[in-house]
Design a protein around this motif. Structure first.
Motif, mmCIF file in Angstrom:
data_model
loop_
_atom_site.group_PDB
_atom_site.id
_atom_site.type_symbol
_atom_site.label_atom_id
_atom_site.label_comp_id
_atom_site.label_asym_id
_atom_site.label_seq_id
_atom_site.Cartn_x
_atom_site.Cartn_y
_atom_site.Cartn_z
ATOM 1 N N ARG A 1 12.767 18.185 7.678
ATOM 2 C CA ARG A 1 13.759 18.311 8.754
ATOM 3 C C ARG A 1 13.416 17.410 9.939
ATOM 4 N NH1 ARG A 1 13.291 24.285 7.447
ATOM 5 N NH2 ARG A 1 15.043 24.699 6.038
ATOM 6 N N HIS A 2 12.142 17.084 10.090
ATOM 7 C CA HIS A 2 11.713 16.185 11.163
ATOM 8 C C HIS A 2 11.711 14.725 10.710
ATOM 9 C CE1 HIS A 2 10.204 19.894 13.149
ATOM 10 N NE2 HIS A 2 10.400 19.197 14.249
ATOM 11 N N GLY A 3 12.239 14.455 9.524
ATOM 12 C CA GLY A 3 12.400 13.072 9.082
ATOM 13 C C GLY A 3 11.249 12.485 8.306
ATOM 14 N N ALA A 4 10.347 13.320 7.783
ATOM 15 C CA ALA A 4 9.163 12.816 7.098
ATOM 16 C C ALA A 4 9.479 11.988 5.864
ATOM 17 C CB ALA A 4 8.244 13.981 6.700
ATOM 18 N N GLY A 5 10.619 12.250 5.225
ATOM 19 C CA GLY A 5 10.937 11.565 3.979
ATOM 20 C C GLY A 5 10.930 10.052 4.085
ATOM 21 N N ALA A 6 11.153 9.525 5.264
ATOM 22 C CA ALA A 6 11.179 8.074 5.453
ATOM 23 C C ALA A 6 9.790 7.481 5.636
ATOM 24 C CB ALA A 6 12.046 7.727 6.671
ATOM 25 N N TYR A 7 8.772 8.337 5.716
ATOM 26 C CA TYR A 7 7.458 7.845 6.120
ATOM 27 C C TYR A 7 6.336 8.170 5.141
ATOM 28 C CZ TYR A 7 10.127 7.217 10.358
ATOM 29 O OH TYR A 7 11.102 6.838 11.245
ATOM 30 N N PHE A 8 6.664 8.419 3.897
ATOM 31 C CA PHE A 8 5.622 8.500 2.874
ATOM 32 C C PHE A 8 6.198 8.068 1.539
ATOM 33 C CE2 PHE A 8 7.444 12.788 2.678
ATOM 34 C CZ PHE A 8 7.500 13.049 1.307
ATOM 35 N N ASP A 9 5.313 7.552 0.679
ATOM 36 C CA ASP A 9 5.714 7.058 -0.635
ATOM 37 C C ASP A 9 5.404 8.043 -1.748
ATOM 38 O OD1 ASP A 9 6.420 4.372 0.346
ATOM 39 O OD2 ASP A 9 4.261 4.147 0.671
ATOM 40 N N VAL A 10 4.396 8.875 -1.529
ATOM 41 C CA VAL A 10 3.936 9.841 -2.528
ATOM 42 C C VAL A 10 3.645 11.154 -1.813
ATOM 43 C CG1 VAL A 10 2.124 10.395 -4.199
ATOM 44 C CG2 VAL A 10 2.891 8.022 -3.945
ATOM 45 N N LEU A 11 4.038 12.271 -2.413
ATOM 46 C CA LEU A 11 3.700 13.582 -1.867
ATOM 47 C C LEU A 11 2.373 14.036 -2.456
ATOM 48 C CD1 LEU A 11 5.137 16.026 -0.174
ATOM 49 C CD2 LEU A 11 5.085 17.119 -2.421
ATOM 50 N N ALA A 12 1.415 14.346 -1.602
ATOM 51 C CA ALA A 12 0.154 14.911 -2.075
ATOM 52 C C ALA A 12 0.288 16.421 -2.202
ATOM 53 C CB ALA A 12 -0.984 14.578 -1.117
ATOM 54 N N SER A 13 -0.418 16.982 -3.185
ATOM 55 C CA SER A 13 -0.400 18.431 -3.393
ATOM 56 C C SER A 13 -1.821 18.902 -3.676
ATOM 57 C CB SER A 13 0.511 18.787 -4.566
ATOM 58 O OG SER A 13 0.590 20.190 -4.740
ATOM 59 N N HIS A 14 -2.110 20.133 -3.284
ATOM 60 C CA HIS A 14 -3.409 20.742 -3.547
ATOM 61 C C HIS A 14 -3.205 22.000 -4.392
ATOM 62 C CE1 HIS A 14 -5.595 18.812 0.170
ATOM 63 N NE2 HIS A 14 -5.181 17.933 -0.727
ATOM 64 N N PRO A 15 -2.950 21.837 -5.676
ATOM 65 C CA PRO A 15 -2.672 22.999 -6.534
ATOM 66 C C PRO A 15 -3.941 23.735 -6.971
ATOM 67 C CG PRO A 15 -2.519 20.995 -7.813
ATOM 68 C CD PRO A 15 -2.776 20.573 -6.397
ATOM 69 N N TYR A 16 -4.454 24.541 -6.087
ATOM 70 C CA TYR A 16 -5.615 25.369 -6.416
ATOM 71 C C TYR A 16 -5.168 26.658 -7.093
ATOM 72 C CZ TYR A 16 -8.912 22.500 -3.771
ATOM 73 O OH TYR A 16 -9.714 21.473 -3.350
ATOM 74 N N GLY A 17 -5.946 27.095 -8.068
ATOM 75 C CA GLY A 17 -5.620 28.333 -8.750
ATOM 76 C C GLY A 17 -6.192 29.564 -8.085
ATOM 77 N N ALA A 31 0.846 -1.201 0.000
ATOM 78 C CA ALA A 31 0.000 0.000 0.000
ATOM 79 C C ALA A 31 0.878 1.247 0.000
ATOM 80 C CB ALA A 31 -0.911 0.007 1.219
ATOM 81 N N LEU A 32 0.420 2.278 -0.683
ATOM 82 C CA LEU A 32 1.158 3.538 -0.737
ATOM 83 C C LEU A 32 0.674 4.469 0.364
ATOM 84 C CD1 LEU A 32 1.076 4.138 -4.602
ATOM 85 C CD2 LEU A 32 2.994 3.279 -3.243
ATOM 86 N N VAL A 33 1.607 5.049 1.078
ATOM 87 C CA VAL A 33 1.286 6.051 2.091
ATOM 88 C C VAL A 33 1.538 7.419 1.472
ATOM 89 C CG1 VAL A 33 1.854 6.983 4.356
ATOM 90 C CG2 VAL A 33 1.798 4.505 3.995
ATOM 91 N N VAL A 34 0.510 8.246 1.464
ATOM 92 C CA VAL A 34 0.545 9.557 0.811
ATOM 93 C C VAL A 34 0.522 10.631 1.888
ATOM 94 C CG1 VAL A 34 -0.591 11.031 -0.902
ATOM 95 C CG2 VAL A 34 -0.733 8.532 -1.106
ATOM 96 N N SER A 35 1.439 11.576 1.817
ATOM 97 C CA SER A 35 1.453 12.658 2.798
ATOM 98 C C SER A 35 0.201 13.519 2.642
ATOM 99 C CB SER A 35 2.696 13.527 2.610
ATOM 100 O OG SER A 35 2.656 14.192 1.347
ATOM 101 N N ALA A 59 13.902 13.036 -4.980
ATOM 102 C CA ALA A 59 13.460 13.184 -6.365
ATOM 103 C C ALA A 59 12.713 11.972 -6.905
ATOM 104 C CB ALA A 59 14.661 13.466 -7.258
ATOM 105 N N SER A 60 12.920 10.801 -6.319
ATOM 106 C CA SER A 60 12.351 9.574 -6.892
ATOM 107 C C SER A 60 10.854 9.428 -6.637
ATOM 108 C CB SER A 60 13.084 8.350 -6.335
ATOM 109 O OG SER A 60 12.890 8.242 -4.936
ATOM 110 N N LYS A 61 10.309 10.200 -5.713
ATOM 111 C CA LYS A 61 8.895 10.053 -5.377
ATOM 112 C C LYS A 61 8.007 10.865 -6.308
ATOM 113 C CE LYS A 61 9.710 9.166 -0.485
ATOM 114 N NZ LYS A 61 9.698 9.757 0.870
ATOM 115 N N ALA A 62 6.821 10.332 -6.538
ATOM 116 C CA ALA A 62 5.832 11.037 -7.351
ATOM 117 C C ALA A 62 5.114 12.086 -6.520
ATOM 118 C CB ALA A 62 4.820 10.039 -7.913
ATOM 119 N N VAL A 63 4.483 13.035 -7.223
ATOM 120 C CA VAL A 63 3.600 14.017 -6.605
ATOM 121 C C VAL A 63 2.203 13.792 -7.181
ATOM 122 C CG1 VAL A 63 3.128 16.462 -6.212
ATOM 123 C CG2 VAL A 63 5.495 15.670 -6.460
#
Length: 233
Positions: free
Chosen positions: A166-182, A136-140, A213-217
């Motif tokens: 800086r708090h180490g989040a990179g080890a705990y998600f597989d995909v970065l979620a984004s909310h690109p509202y205009g 399963a993918l964990v998404v921030s 860089a290897s993770k998707a958004v």
């Protein structure tokens, strides 16, 4: 609405479940909402991502706000809840988005955003999910694209994301979620000057800063105002 996704070409659907709704009392589960989501995804042949948030009142005794995160004493219970949810969702749920826009006080029980504590929640969720469903993918949590007010009611999404790393989040998600509202801005508006659709580009730059860089958004929410004259953020 799930059948409409096929008409507009989306291969995934996003459903909302709450800790409060699935576990209204400690150790007891009501899987109704999860079952509805998995059935809808299966019938429409879409991949399923669940957004999980909203702690039950018993897990946030120090904050009566419905959007408040669990108190620290209940972090283990939060992780156990995600373990049981992932166990139930295995084979049906492909991804889990952990919380929603925690850089807003409105989504953080009315308190100032706290990226360090969010990372603790993300870690507990990641470990709980992966313990029973490693695939399963964990998404921030998707962050609100805002320039912030110094951290009282909102925190700049780029500053928040940097603090997460800086708090180490990179080890705990597989995909970065984004909310690109205009909002009320044109597509090419400078995201450093105004909240805009291009904020996702800047979030990607932060990922690169921290060697991720290897993770998707994934854009897990997006849109523009139908009436730009109604509000100008």
């Amino acid at each position: 609405n799930a059948p409409r996704l096929r008409e507009i070409g989306f291969g995934w659907m996003k459903a909302f479940v709450s800790w409060e709704g699935l576990a209204p009392t400690p150790g007891e589960y009501d899987w109704t909402d999860l079952s509805k989501a998995t059935v809808a995804a299966r019938q429409s042949r879409r991949g399923l991502m669940l957004r999980v948030d909203r702690a039950p009142a018993w897990a946030r005794p120090d904050n009566s706000g419905p959007t408040a995160p669990p108190d620290r004493a209940f972090l283990e219970a939060w992780g156990s809840f995600l373990t049981e949810t992932a166990r139930r969702g295995r084979g049906h749920v492909a991804a889990y988005e952990i919380w929603n826009e925690p850089n807003l006080a409105a989504e953080w029980g009315g308190r100032p955003p706290d990226p360090g504590y969010y990372v603790e929640m993300l870690r507990a969720a990641y470990q709980g999910i992966k313990s029973v469903d490693p695939g399963a993918l964990v998404v921030s949590a998707g962050l609100a694209p805002t320039l912030g007010d110094g951290g009282r009611e909102s925190m700049d999404n780029l500053a928040y994301l940097r603090s997460m790393y800086r708090h180490g989040a990179g080890a705990y998600f597989d995909v970065l979620a984004s909310h690109p509202y205009g909002f009320a801005s044109p597509p090419d508006a400078n995201p450093l000057a105004v909240a805009s659709f291009r904020s996702v580009e800047m979030e990607r730059e932060v990922m690169l800063e921290f060697g991720d860089a290897s993770k998707a958004v994934w854009a897990t929410e997006a849109g523009w105002l139908l009436d730009p004259g109604a509000i100008g953020l």
